[in-house]
Structure formats: C-alpha cells, structure tokens
Design a protein around this motif. Structure first.
Motif, mmCIF file in Angstrom:
data_model
loop_
_atom_site.group_PDB
_atom_site.id
_atom_site.type_symbol
_atom_site.label_atom_id
_atom_site.label_comp_id
_atom_site.label_asym_id
_atom_site.label_seq_id
_atom_site.Cartn_x
_atom_site.Cartn_y
_atom_site.Cartn_z
ATOM 1 N N PHE A 1 44.588 33.686 46.775
ATOM 2 C CA PHE A 1 44.599 35.045 46.242
ATOM 3 C C PHE A 1 43.225 35.704 46.290
ATOM 4 C CE2 PHE A 1 48.385 33.215 44.140
ATOM 5 C CZ PHE A 1 49.317 34.142 44.576
ATOM 6 N N VAL B 1 41.641 40.303 41.569
ATOM 7 C CA VAL B 1 42.913 40.529 42.249
ATOM 8 C C VAL B 1 43.727 41.602 41.526
ATOM 9 C CG1 VAL B 1 45.114 39.464 42.883
ATOM 10 C CG2 VAL B 1 42.987 38.213 43.257
ATOM 11 N N VAL B 2 43.709 41.576 40.194
ATOM 12 C CA VAL B 2 44.430 42.599 39.419
ATOM 13 C C VAL B 2 43.866 43.989 39.714
ATOM 14 C CG1 VAL B 2 44.860 43.475 37.089
ATOM 15 C CG2 VAL B 2 45.150 41.036 37.575
ATOM 16 N N LEU C 1 44.850 45.092 43.442
ATOM 17 C CA LEU C 1 46.247 45.458 43.667
ATOM 18 C C LEU C 1 46.674 46.669 42.837
ATOM 19 C CD1 LEU C 1 47.875 41.894 43.851
ATOM 20 C CD2 LEU C 1 47.348 43.439 45.739
ATOM 21 N N VAL C 2 46.288 46.693 41.581
ATOM 22 C CA VAL C 2 46.699 47.806 40.720
ATOM 23 C C VAL C 2 46.067 49.108 41.181
ATOM 24 C CG1 VAL C 2 46.565 48.755 38.386
ATOM 25 C CG2 VAL C 2 47.153 46.340 38.720
ATOM 26 N N ALA D 1 51.271 46.579 42.578
ATOM 27 C CA ALA D 1 50.584 46.385 41.293
ATOM 28 C C ALA D 1 51.160 45.205 40.518
ATOM 29 C CB ALA D 1 50.666 47.661 40.465
ATOM 30 N N SER E 1 52.538 42.642 41.615
ATOM 31 C CA SER E 1 52.215 41.369 42.284
ATOM 32 C C SER E 1 50.977 40.724 41.684
ATOM 33 C CB SER E 1 52.006 41.599 43.785
ATOM 34 O OG SER E 1 53.198 42.048 44.401
ATOM 35 N N ALA E 2 50.143 41.533 41.031
ATOM 36 C CA ALA E 2 48.964 40.985 40.367
ATOM 37 C C ALA E 2 49.368 40.010 39.263
ATOM 38 C CB ALA E 2 48.113 42.112 39.795
ATOM 39 N N ALA F 1 50.167 36.701 40.894
ATOM 40 C CA ALA F 1 48.939 36.002 41.256
ATOM 41 C C ALA F 1 48.277 35.382 40.027
ATOM 42 C CB ALA F 1 47.975 36.966 41.950
ATOM 43 N N ALA F 2 48.201 36.141 38.947
ATOM 44 C CA ALA F 2 47.575 35.640 37.721
ATOM 45 C C ALA F 2 48.326 34.431 37.175
ATOM 46 C CB ALA F 2 47.510 36.748 36.675
#
Length: 525
Positions: A315, A396-397, A400-401, A477, A479-480, A483-484
């Motif tokens: 990620f 990553v958040v 994507l967001v 968004a 999808s973050a 990933a988390a």
C-alpha cells in the motif's frame, strides 16, 4: 555442516539441537567480542588493533585484507553504493514504463490493461529469480554473479528497445527481470558480510532505500523521456546504465563472500577480491540450496517481519505507483511528463524515512546498550516500526481520500503530500523489519533477502489485479479503510506479537506453530 545451540535462559530451555544450515560457515560462528577475544593469537590481536584501533568489534574479523570486515571504509561504502544502485535497478526497470503505458498501448496495438502486464510480469519474476541466483552467489561469489547480471540485462534492454510487437517485448522484459534481480535479494548478505553489527542498520538502510526508490524514481525520470523523445528511449537509457554499472563493478566492486573456516586463503587480497572467478565455497550445490529460502516460513522472526513488510510495501509503494497514473490520468488528464512529476512525493518521503529507519535505528539500539551495559535484544528495534505503520496508513488515507475529493481537471497538492507521508512510513518499516530479521538470524542473511523479496514481489504482483475492483466496488476514498485494516491486521498486530514472543522463539523456549516437521526450534546464542 550441523551446528549446535545451547540456551541459557533457564531450566525450560531445550537441549542442544542440531540444525542444518546452507553454509559451510555461517556468520554465527565468526568469533564475537564476548566469546573469542581470549582465543585470539597475539599476532591476530596486534593486527586488529592496528587495523581498527579497538577490540570492540562484533563480529571479530580474521587476519588479512581480503576479509571484508578489514576493508577501508571508502572501499566498503563504494562497494555498497554499487550494490545498492544495482538493487535499485531491479525495481527501477520494472517501473520505468509506467508513465508510458498509453504510448506503448498505441504503438503496439494492445489495450492499456494488457500493457500494464509488462510491469506485472517483471514484478513476479523479480520475486522468483533470486531463488536460482542465491545458491550460485554463495558458491561462486557475489562479484561474478553481478557482472553476469548486468551484461545480460544490457542485452535484454536492447531487445526491448528493438521489439516490433507486444510478445517480443514481453519476452525481453522477462529476460531483463531475471538477470537484474540478484542485488535486490542478496544485498542483505553483502551488508552483513561487510559491516559490523553496530552500524548495520544504517548501511542496510542504504540498500533498502535504493530498492524502494527504484519504484518512484523511474516514472519520475522517464515521464520526461517518454514525453519528449519517445518511450523506446527508456530501454536504450536502461541499457546504457547497465553498461556503466558493469564497468564500475570491474574496478570498484570487490568480492564480499569470504569463508573463514575450512578454506585456505593463499592468494593475495587483490586477487581474491577482483580476480577470482572460480568456486569459493567447496561444498557441492544441492537442490536444498535452491529451495532453502522458502523454508524460512518456519522461523517466526523472519516470516512475520517479511509478511508485515510486504503488506506495508503493497500500500505504501505498489498501490501508489501502479494506480497513480490511472487515477491522476483520468482525474486530471495528465500526460506522461506530468504523471512522472507526481512521484516526487514518494521519493522525498522515502529519503526522509530512511533517516529515521536507518541511522536513528542504530542510535536507538546502541544507546540502550551503552545505558545498560548489556547486549540489546533485536526486539527493541521493533519499537520504531510502529511509527512507520501509522505514517503509511495516514499517507494512504490522505492520498486516496483527497484524490476522490479533488475536482475533475483541477489538481491540488494534497494527494502528493499523502504520497510523501506514506513514503516516510514505508521506508521506516522496510529498514527496521529487514534489519531485525537479519539480526535474529545472521547465518541466513542471504536467504533472508531472497525470502523477503519473494514475499514482497509475489504480494506486489497480485495487488494490481484487485486494486481496480476494490476502487470500483467501494470507491477510491473508502479503499483507504481497506488498506488501513489490512495494515493493522497483517502488519501491526503480528509485529506486536513478535515483540512480545520473539526472544522466546529465538531461544527455542516456545514451540513453533509453523514448524512443519513438529520439531523444536533451535535456540539462538
């Protein structure tokens, strides 16, 4: 050759258990400050004092200039830089065509999705090929292998530049990936063979940083190349780089594979370092040498860091690198040059992260050792990894967001800031976890590099196949959150377990759940 370990942690410790290793000599048998100083001859002690100015060396090297531990610092660092750049070229080559996907698709008459397979193909091969190269590097040395690697990669890149169709380009890309792969996997062995333990994380970090940087630097540079002179010049430039590397290795890349027991070293140091192109390890090659790295799934202190690192790398690096061109291309209508510029964030982030994961990691360990006057257990290093995990999630958040929230055709810098934050976190995790695994099992340093590369590349190969479906199903968004959750579940929680139980696993006081032979784990001393 079997070795025996005896735990001294208490009455529950296992009895000495024979363990087969892949080497005639493993690094655990190199004399250390605590166990071997009294056994050194007067001549050996005098040599070490003149060469290093101290006996505070771990491990203690042998006598003679051919032993990499006795090299001058400039010689060690120069060789490491060459190996690190070579390692960088593995991921650099795989990612080089990312900003030119659309150009390649049009030129070869294939779909954009099929064009991305030219990168996925190399990612997969980079994970598997080191299983073949590592045994040969142990037997014949690192230097001959690296020279062959560069010469054949050069030829493969020329083939890519001249390929008339998709099939021939795919074959040439596969050839390049196979031959360029060794340094990205056995670089951990080169660092372990060259640098003392107290400075190992710093120099291990240089190697891991270059492996990480290869991914974003390639599209950053070649976005300009594809836009101004055409994508085929990407391959010509790669071939030129391989040629320069080959020449530099001839003059500045000495042999680091040095066996201290069971082998006579009668030739001059210069000949051993630069002119030896014959068998170094007299032990015959076996099938087990080729599959041995996969057996490291039995060692929790290796497979847990490998899996935790692979998920974070997926990620913090792969998702951003592979999906950025499509996300930004559709959202902002970027050309190859503009796409390449977006990778500057992860480059800056990775460099910053290495300062925290490398030099700070060594300082962190050495400071406690000086404070307590005792050996610092490898698990203490893992405290630094949590900052890396958190930063990767945050990055990553944000990426994507903020990408989803951005208006069509109106770029803003916030997604790139997220990329940089993820780069910091990913590099901290990379250096800390790989160094931890090597510290726990120095005798497996070459195999650890191969094993971790295998896990990382296989997981990285699979990821791009399900990323688009994830974006379509839950949104970019949202999808973050996926990933988390995966980083927490596969990286953070297992690392916490490792920090709690790692010492017991290393000393053999806890039975391995993954030991497929149901035997006790050997204690480590």
């Amino acid at each position: 050759m079997p070795k025996f370990h005896q735990s001294s942690l208490g009455k529950n410790a296992k009895e000495a258990v024979p363990e087969e290793t892949e080497y005639v000599e493993n690094l655990d048998t190199i004399p250390t400050q605590a166990t071997a100083m009294s056994r050194l001859t007067a001549a050996h002690r005098e040599y070490l004092l003149q060469r290093h100015g101290t006996f505070d060396l771990d491990p203690i090297p042998g006598m003679g200039g051919a032993d990499p531990y006795n090299w001058q610092s400039w010689m060690k660092i120069t060789n490491l830089v060459l190996v690190a750049i070579h390692a960088c070229m593995s991921t650099f080559t795989a990612a080089s065509i990312i900003p030119a996907y659309e150009n390649i698709a049009v030129d070869l008459g294939v779909s954009l999705q099929r064009t991305t397979y030219l990168t996925s193909l190399q990612i997969a091969i980079l994970g598997v090929a080191p299983l073949i190269w590592k045994p040969f590097s142990n037997t014949y040395g690192r230097r001959p292998l690296f020279l062959i690697s560069l010469a054949c990669s050069l030829v493969g890149n020329i083939g890519c530049a001249k390929s008339p169709n998709y099939a021939s380009m795919a074959v040439c890309r596969a050839i390049v990936a196979f031959f360029i792969s060794p340094a990205a996997a056995i670089g951990s062995a080169v660092v372990t063979e060259t640098f003392f333990k107290k400075e190992r994380a710093r120099y291990m970090g240089i190697w891991t940083l270059m492996v990480t940087l290869g991914v974003p630097i390639a599209p950053f540079i070649f976005g300009f190349v594809a836009y101004h002179v055409g994508y085929r010049w990407i391959y010509w430039i790669l071939a030129m780089i391989n040629g320069v590397q080959f020449i530099l290795y001839i003059f500045f890349g000495p042999e680091t594979r040095y066996i201290r027991s069971g082998v006579q070293h009668q030739e001059s140091p210069f000949k051993q370092e630069y002119l030896t192109f014959k068998r170094i390890d007299p032990r015959p090659l076996t099938i087990n040498d080729f599959i041995h790295p996969l057996s490291l799934f039995r060692k929790q202190c290796i497979y847990i860091p490998a899996i935790a690192y692979a998920m974070t790398f997926l990620f913090g690096s792969v998702l951003i690198t592979v999906e950025l061109p499509q996300l930004f291309g559709q959202k902002f209508g970027f050309n190859a040059q503009q796409l390449g510029l977006q990778f500057l964030g992860i480059i800056i982030g990775s460099v910053i992260g290495e300062q925290l994961g490398g030099s700070l990691s060594d300082y962190w360990m050495n400071r406690k050792a000086k404070r307590t006057g005792m050996h610092t257990e490898p698990e203490y290093r893992l405290w630094l990894s949590y900052a890396g995990f958190v930063l990767t999630i945050v990055g990553v958040v944000v990426f994507l967001v903020r990408t989803q929230q951005a208006a069509e055709g109106r770029w803003n810098i916030t997604p790139v800031i997220g990329i940089a934050i993820a780069g910091v976190g990913n590099q901290i995790v990379t250096t800390v976890l790989i160094t931890y695994a090597v510290d726990c099992h120095q005798e497996e340093s070459a195999s650890i590099g191969v094993f971790i590369t295998f896990v990382r590349q296989v997981w990285g190969f699979i990821g791009p196949f399900w990323f688009p479906d994830m974006f379509t199903s839950v949104g970019v968004a949202a999808s973050a959150a996926v990933a988390a959750a995966l980083i927490v579940g596969v990286s953070i929680l297992p690392t916490m377990l490792l920090q709690w139980r790692g010492q017991l696993w290393r000393w053999g006081l806890v039975e391995s759940d993954s030991d497929v032979t149901d035997r006790s784990v050997s204690a480590k001393v």
